[in-house]
Design a protein around this motif. Structure first.
Motif, PDB file in Angstrom:
ATOM      1  N   VAL A 261       0.835  -1.206   0.000  1.00 18.52           N
ATOM      2  CA  VAL A 261       0.000   0.000   0.000  1.00 18.52           C
ATOM      3  C   VAL A 261       0.865   1.249   0.000  1.00 18.52           C
ATOM      4  O   VAL A 261       0.660   2.182  -0.787  1.00 18.52           O
ATOM      5  CB  VAL A 261      -0.958  -0.002   1.211  1.00 18.52           C
ATOM      6  N   LEU A 262       1.860   1.285   0.868  1.00 15.87           N
ATOM      7  CA  LEU A 262       2.735   2.456   0.924  1.00 15.87           C
ATOM      8  C   LEU A 262       3.525   2.629  -0.369  1.00 15.87           C
ATOM      9  O   LEU A 262       3.766   3.756  -0.818  1.00 15.87           O
ATOM     10  CB  LEU A 262       3.690   2.345   2.113  1.00 15.87           C
ATOM     11  N   LEU A 263       3.918   1.537  -0.985  1.00 14.88           N
ATOM     12  CA  LEU A 263       4.619   1.606  -2.259  1.00 14.88           C
ATOM     13  C   LEU A 263       3.745   2.259  -3.323  1.00 14.88           C
ATOM     14  O   LEU A 263       4.197   3.116  -4.080  1.00 14.88           O
ATOM     15  CB  LEU A 263       5.034   0.204  -2.711  1.00 14.88           C
ATOM     16  N   ARG A 264       2.487   1.855  -3.373  1.00 23.92           N
ATOM     17  CA  ARG A 264       1.577   2.435  -4.358  1.00 23.92           C
ATOM     18  C   ARG A 264       1.403   3.933  -4.130  1.00 23.92           C
ATOM     19  O   ARG A 264       1.446   4.730  -5.074  1.00 23.92           O
ATOM     20  CB  ARG A 264       0.208   1.756  -4.279  1.00 23.92           C
ATOM     21  N   ARG A 265       1.180   4.312  -2.872  1.00 24.80           N
ATOM     22  CA  ARG A 265       0.954   5.730  -2.590  1.00 24.80           C
ATOM     23  C   ARG A 265       2.184   6.554  -2.990  1.00 24.80           C
ATOM     24  O   ARG A 265       2.073   7.608  -3.615  1.00 24.80           O
ATOM     25  CB  ARG A 265       0.650   5.947  -1.108  1.00 24.80           C
ATOM     26  N   ALA A 266       3.350   6.064  -2.601  1.00 27.58           N
ATOM     27  CA  ALA A 266       4.582   6.796  -2.903  1.00 27.58           C
ATOM     28  C   ALA A 266       4.841   6.845  -4.405  1.00 27.58           C
ATOM     29  O   ALA A 266       5.287   7.878  -4.940  1.00 27.58           O
ATOM     30  CB  ALA A 266       5.756   6.155  -2.174  1.00 27.58           C
ATOM     31  N   ARG A 267       4.560   5.755  -5.096  1.00 28.98           N
ATOM     32  CA  ARG A 267       4.795   5.731  -6.542  1.00 28.98           C
ATOM     33  C   ARG A 267       3.933   6.779  -7.249  1.00 28.98           C
ATOM     34  O   ARG A 267       4.385   7.439  -8.194  1.00 28.98           O
ATOM     35  CB  ARG A 267       4.505   4.330  -7.087  1.00 28.98           C
ATOM     36  N   HIS A 268       2.697   6.936  -6.790  1.00 25.35           N
ATOM     37  CA  HIS A 268       1.862   7.976  -7.404  1.00 25.35           C
ATOM     38  C   HIS A 268       2.485   9.356  -7.227  1.00 25.35           C
ATOM     39  O   HIS A 268       2.557  10.138  -8.185  1.00 25.35           O
ATOM     40  CB  HIS A 268       0.444   7.989  -6.828  1.00 25.35           C
ATOM     41  N   ILE A 269       2.925   9.680  -6.033  1.00 20.79           N
ATOM     42  CA  ILE A 269       3.470  11.007  -5.782  1.00 20.79           C
ATOM     43  C   ILE A 269       4.725  11.255  -6.612  1.00 20.79           C
ATOM     44  O   ILE A 269       4.879  12.326  -7.234  1.00 20.79           O
ATOM     45  CB  ILE A 269       3.770  11.211  -4.287  1.00 20.79           C
ATOM     46  N   VAL A 270       5.622  10.285  -6.657  1.00 21.00           N
ATOM     47  CA  VAL A 270       6.867  10.452  -7.418  1.00 21.00           C
ATOM     48  C   VAL A 270       6.575  10.646  -8.907  1.00 21.00           C
ATOM     49  O   VAL A 270       7.125  11.539  -9.560  1.00 21.00           O
ATOM     50  CB  VAL A 270       7.809   9.245  -7.193  1.00 21.00           C
ATOM     51  N   THR A 271       5.694   9.818  -9.455  1.00 17.17           N
ATOM     52  CA  THR A 271       5.395   9.933 -10.891  1.00 17.17           C
ATOM     53  C   THR A 271       4.542  11.159 -11.188  1.00 17.17           C
ATOM     54  O   THR A 271       4.676  11.765 -12.255  1.00 17.17           O
ATOM     55  CB  THR A 271       4.702   8.662 -11.414  1.00 17.17           C
ATOM     56  N   GLU A 272       3.685  11.564 -10.263  1.00 13.49           N
ATOM     57  CA  GLU A 272       2.844  12.745 -10.489  1.00 13.49           C
ATOM     58  C   GLU A 272       3.684  14.020 -10.506  1.00 13.49           C
ATOM     59  O   GLU A 272       3.451  14.909 -11.331  1.00 13.49           O
ATOM     60  CB  GLU A 272       1.758  12.832  -9.416  1.00 13.49           C
ATOM     61  N   ASN A 273       4.658  14.119  -9.618  1.00 16.17           N
ATOM     62  CA  ASN A 273       5.554  15.275  -9.678  1.00 16.17           C
ATOM     63  C   ASN A 273       6.259  15.348 -11.023  1.00 16.17           C
ATOM     64  O   ASN A 273       6.401  16.434 -11.612  1.00 16.17           O
ATOM     65  CB  ASN A 273       6.585  15.188  -8.547  1.00 16.17           C
ATOM     66  N   ALA A 274       6.690  14.215 -11.534  1.00 18.15           N
ATOM     67  CA  ALA A 274       7.337  14.181 -12.848  1.00 18.15           C
ATOM     68  C   ALA A 274       6.365  14.611 -13.947  1.00 18.15           C
ATOM     69  O   ALA A 274       6.752  15.306 -14.901  1.00 18.15           O
ATOM     70  CB  ALA A 274       7.885  12.780 -13.134  1.00 18.15           C
ATOM     71  N   ARG A 275       5.096  14.223 -13.805  1.00 15.06           N
ATOM     72  CA  ARG A 275       4.100  14.609 -14.810  1.00 15.06           C
ATOM     73  C   ARG A 275       3.868  16.125 -14.793  1.00 15.06           C
ATOM     74  O   ARG A 275       3.688  16.745 -15.862  1.00 15.06           O
ATOM     75  CB  ARG A 275       2.790  13.853 -14.581  1.00 15.06           C
ATOM     76  N   VAL A 276       3.831  16.727 -13.628  1.00 11.66           N
ATOM     77  CA  VAL A 276       3.671  18.184 -13.566  1.00 11.66           C
ATOM     78  C   VAL A 276       4.809  18.874 -14.321  1.00 11.66           C
ATOM     79  O   VAL A 276       4.576  19.773 -15.141  1.00 11.66           O
ATOM     80  CB  VAL A 276       3.616  18.678 -12.110  1.00 11.66           C
ATOM     81  N   LEU A 277       6.029  18.467 -14.036  1.00 11.09           N
ATOM     82  CA  LEU A 277       7.178  19.087 -14.699  1.00 11.09           C
ATOM     83  C   LEU A 277       7.119  18.872 -16.211  1.00 11.09           C
ATOM     84  O   LEU A 277       7.469  19.773 -16.992  1.00 11.09           O
ATOM     85  CB  LEU A 277       8.473  18.517 -14.127  1.00 11.09           C
ATOM     86  N   GLN A 278       6.668  17.710 -16.636  1.00 10.68           N
ATOM     87  CA  GLN A 278       6.548  17.424 -18.067  1.00 10.68           C
ATOM     88  C   GLN A 278       5.530  18.345 -18.729  1.00 10.68           C
ATOM     89  O   GLN A 278       5.780  18.911 -19.808  1.00 10.68           O
ATOM     90  CB  GLN A 278       6.157  15.955 -18.268  1.00 10.68           C
ATOM     91  N   VAL A 279       4.378  18.512 -18.092  1.00 13.62           N
ATOM     92  CA  VAL A 279       3.333  19.375 -18.653  1.00 13.62           C
ATOM     93  C   VAL A 279       3.805  20.831 -18.699  1.00 13.62           C
ATOM     94  O   VAL A 279       3.576  21.542 -19.693  1.00 13.62           O
ATOM     95  CB  VAL A 279       2.028  19.234 -17.850  1.00 13.62           C
ATOM     96  N   VAL A 280       4.452  21.294 -17.652  1.00 13.78           N
ATOM     97  CA  VAL A 280       4.946  22.674 -17.629  1.00 13.78           C
ATOM     98  C   VAL A 280       5.921  22.907 -18.773  1.00 13.78           C
ATOM     99  O   VAL A 280       5.866  23.952 -19.454  1.00 13.78           O
ATOM    100  CB  VAL A 280       5.592  22.999 -16.268  1.00 13.78           C
ATOM    101  N   GLU A 281       6.816  21.959 -19.024  1.00 12.77           N
ATOM    102  CA  GLU A 281       7.775  22.118 -20.117  1.00 12.77           C
ATOM    103  C   GLU A 281       7.063  22.203 -21.462  1.00 12.77           C
ATOM    104  O   GLU A 281       7.443  22.989 -22.340  1.00 12.77           O
ATOM    105  CB  GLU A 281       8.782  20.969 -20.108  1.00 12.77           C
ATOM    106  N   ILE A 282       6.012  21.410 -21.642  1.00 10.43           N
ATOM    107  CA  ILE A 282       5.257  21.469 -22.902  1.00 10.43           C
ATOM    108  C   ILE A 282       4.603  22.837 -23.065  1.00 10.43           C
ATOM    109  O   ILE A 282       4.668  23.456 -24.134  1.00 10.43           O
ATOM    110  CB  ILE A 282       4.200  20.352 -22.946  1.00 10.43           C
TER     111      ILE A 282
END
Length: 383
Positions: A261-282
């Motif tokens: 459960v903790l792995l899933r929660r943490a994985r979302h946060i790590v990948t979501e931060n990366a998605r924000v940065l990706q969208v901002v760059e676009i």
């Protein structure tokens, strides 16, 4: 309803309820988050826009040491109590939100205050109606009794109202969007450093629409699911030995978590931060904003599978929209109900909205409400 009409309506209602004119009327918008869900309380990145929908607060100071709150969307009753009686949970219900803001400035409001609120921000739809309420009152009280406070100070004042007075464990995303957004832009916010950047987001120029689909399934941040996710993120960070999940470099760094459960929660946060940065760059570059569509879908899948806060209605909405030609879609807000956001070509928007309604009808869901979003201005005085 434009600002002039909204102000006149609030002024008339205030006079009817309280027998005199308000000292002014202030408006604060709801928000929709383009990308960056649940990252704010993990010291991460977010990218919201302000809605054209606002909550208006007509406000006047008093001299009898009492507080009075009324809402045009309520049952007509006025919630009234002494300033000295303010305490977490008192008053309860919707009035606790503006009361929490008053509590933060109670040393300057010993004489009391009357507040009349009116709103067209959908309540319980994941569009931050609560922040629109607290921020409209915070800006009003700043102008009336604390002019030295900055908008960044008001973000913290409004957040404390929700966290400490109402008991809703939000981060600063909603309040920052309501107070700091500008028209025609998304707000790129680093919630740790509290640095902001206005990122251009002109949907009309690109021939696009950003649709919001309110599924009609209500949620509230004061319920347990949101708080559970926050505690799980904090526990994951503690086990990884970092101050917050913002500090995890990549998914590979999560290997030390042996709790699924903790792995899933943490994985979302790590990948979501990366998605924000990706969208901002676009959006910063000269690329086509349509390129953010697949990133939105990936964000939804992460919220559904790793953070586990989606619903069957939200999943159906995203699937129907993308299947009908939308470039991307995802659920927004705290989860367990609320709304989805859909990126679509303007000429395809009616067909996509119809596809979502038809899917909901087949599934036996309530008919969704759909409206398009123009990135709008943040909180302001309107009268």
């Amino acid at each position: 309803m434009n600002d002039v009409e909204a102000a006149a309506r609030a002024q008339a209602a205030f006079a009817e309820r309280f027998g005199g004119a308000p000292e002014g009327v202030w408006a604060a918008p709801g928000r929709v988050n383009v990308i960056g869900e649940h990252t704010d309380y993990n010291d991460g990145y977010v990218l919201p826009v302000a809605l054209p929908h606002t909550t208006r607060a007509a406000v006047a100071r008093r001299s009898d040491g009492r507080l009075a709150f009324a809402s045009l969307q309520g049952d007509g009753d006025v919630v009234e109590l002494a300033v000295a009686e303010l305490a977490p949970g008192q008053p309860s219900g919707w009035a606790g939100y503006p009361a929490g803001v008053v509590d933060g400035l109670r040393d300057r409001l010993a004489g009391g205050v009357s507040v009349l609120v009116d709103t067209d921000v959908p309540v319980g739809a994941g569009l931050s109606s609560s922040a629109a309420l607290t921020c409209s009152v915070a800006l009003a009280l700043r102008d009336l009794v604390a002019p030295e406070l900055t908008r960044e100070d008001l973000v913290d004042l409004a957040r404390r109202s929700e966290n400490d007075f109402v008991g809703a464990p939000t981060g600063i995303l909603d309040q920052s969007a309501s107070l700091l957004c500008t028209a025609g832009h998304a707000l790129f916010l680093d919630t740790r450093a509290k640095r902001t950047e206005q990122v251009p987001l002109d949907m009309a120029a690109a021939g696009l629409e950003l649709l919001v689909v309110d599924t009609g399934t209500s949620h509230t941040h004061a319920d347990g699911g949101y708080g559970d996710r926050r505690r799980e993120c904090e526990e994951a960070a503690a086990r990884l030995g970092v101050p917050a999940l913002r500090d995890v470099a990549d998914v590979a760094s999560l290997a030390a978590l042996d709790d699924e459960v903790l792995l899933r929660r943490a994985r979302h946060i790590v990948t979501e931060n990366a998605r924000v940065l990706q969208v901002v760059e676009i959006l910063r570059g000269a690329g086509d904003p349509r390129e953010i569509g697949p990133v939105l879908v990936a964000g939804h899948e992460s919220l559904r599978d790793d953070f586990q806060i989606s619903t069957v209605e939200l999943d159906a909405c995203v699937a129907a929209a993308v299947g009908a030609g939308a470039h991307g879609a995802r659920m927004v807000g705290g989860g367990f109900g609320g709304s989805a956001v859909v990126l679509v070509d303007r000429d395809r928007a009616p067909a996509v909205a119809d596809a979502v309604r038809e899917r909901f009808d087949r599934e036996g869901f309530a008919e969704p409400r759909t409206f398009d979003v123009v990135p709008s201005a943040g909180a302001r005085r309107i009268a």
